[in-house]
Design a protein around this motif. Sequence first.
Motif, PDB file in Angstrom:
ATOM      1  N   ALA A   1       1.136  -1.152  -0.202  1.00 19.58           N
ATOM      2  CA  ALA A   1       0.090   0.068  -0.159  1.00 19.58           C
ATOM      3  C   ALA A   1       1.123   1.414   0.108  1.00 19.58           C
ATOM      4  O   ALA A   1       0.814   2.044   0.978  1.00 19.58           O
ATOM      5  N   SER A   2       1.838   1.424  -1.050  1.00 20.46           N
ATOM      6  CA  SER A   2       2.622   2.512  -1.313  1.00 20.46           C
ATOM      7  C   SER A   2       1.900   3.944  -1.402  1.00 20.46           C
ATOM      8  O   SER A   2       0.891   3.890  -1.860  1.00 20.46           O
ATOM      9  N   PHE A   3       2.753   4.772  -1.234  1.00 18.43           N
ATOM     10  CA  PHE A   3       2.253   6.088  -1.455  1.00 18.43           C
ATOM     11  C   PHE A   3       1.976   6.380  -2.880  1.00 18.43           C
ATOM     12  O   PHE A   3       1.025   7.079  -3.355  1.00 18.43           O
ATOM     13  N   ASP A   4       2.697   5.787  -3.978  1.00 16.87           N
ATOM     14  CA  ASP A   4       2.720   6.015  -5.010  1.00 16.87           C
ATOM     15  C   ASP A   4       1.250   5.330  -5.405  1.00 16.87           C
ATOM     16  O   ASP A   4       0.361   5.953  -6.411  1.00 16.87           O
ATOM     17  N   ARG A   5       0.722   4.176  -5.049  1.00 19.84           N
ATOM     18  CA  ARG A   5      -0.450   3.510  -5.448  1.00 19.84           C
ATOM     19  C   ARG A   5      -1.661   4.308  -4.817  1.00 19.84           C
ATOM     20  O   ARG A   5      -2.615   4.509  -5.589  1.00 19.84           O
TER      21      ARG A   5
END
Length: 219
Positions: A62-66
Motif C-alpha cells: 500500500a505504497s504512496f504511489d499507489r
Amino acid sequence: MEESEKSSESVSAQNIADKVCDVSSEASTRRNDSVKSTQSKPRLKLFSKVMEKSLQWLLDNASFDRFSHYFQPLSKQNPQLTEAMHKQFISQLQTLVQKEIATVIEEGDLQVKLEELDKLEELAKDTPRSAWRPSGVPEQDVCSGLVSYYKKQEEYMRIQLKKLQKENAALAQKVQAGRENITHTEQRIASGVEEWRASLEDLEPFVLTLSSSENFGSL
C-alpha cells in the motif's frame, strides 16, 4: 486569501501527521508488548512474527504511489495533504489488522492450543520412532491409512465376538437349566401319578369289601 488557505491546509496536514505518529507509536508499543509476552511461547511467537511480516508486506504494497494514483487530482493539487492522508490510512490499516489478529488469537484460544502443541512436540522428542509422514504416492498413503483402519475394525469385531460368545454361553446355560427343571418337574408329576394309581389299586379291594357287606346286610 490563497496564502491563508495554504497555511490552514499545512496546519491541518501537520495535525494529521502528528496524530499518525501518535497512533503508529501506540501500535508499535502494543506490538512490542505482544512480542515480549510471547518470548516464552515458541509457536505463538512464531505466529506473531509471521503475522507481523504479512502485515509489513501488506503495508509495503500500500505504497504512496499507489495511493496517490487513485487520488490524482488531489495529489497534484496538494501533495502534502495526500501524503498525510496516506500516513493516516497506513496507521489505521495497521491498527485494524493488529486488532483483528489479536481477536483471532483470543477467540480461537490460540495461546492454549499452541502451548499444547509445544508440549506434544517436547514429549515426541523422547519417542524412538518418527511420526508418520505421507510418502508422496496417494495410493500408498491411502492403503496405509486403510490398513490401520481395518486393523482397528478387526480388533473391535473380535472384542464384540467375544462378548457375543459369552452372552450366548450364558444363555445356553440358562436354557439347559430350564430344560433340567422341566425334566425334573415331569418326573415328579409322573411319580405322583404312579403313587396315585398305586393308592387307587390298594383301595379297590377295600371298596369291594364294603360293597359286598352292604349287599349282605340288605338280605
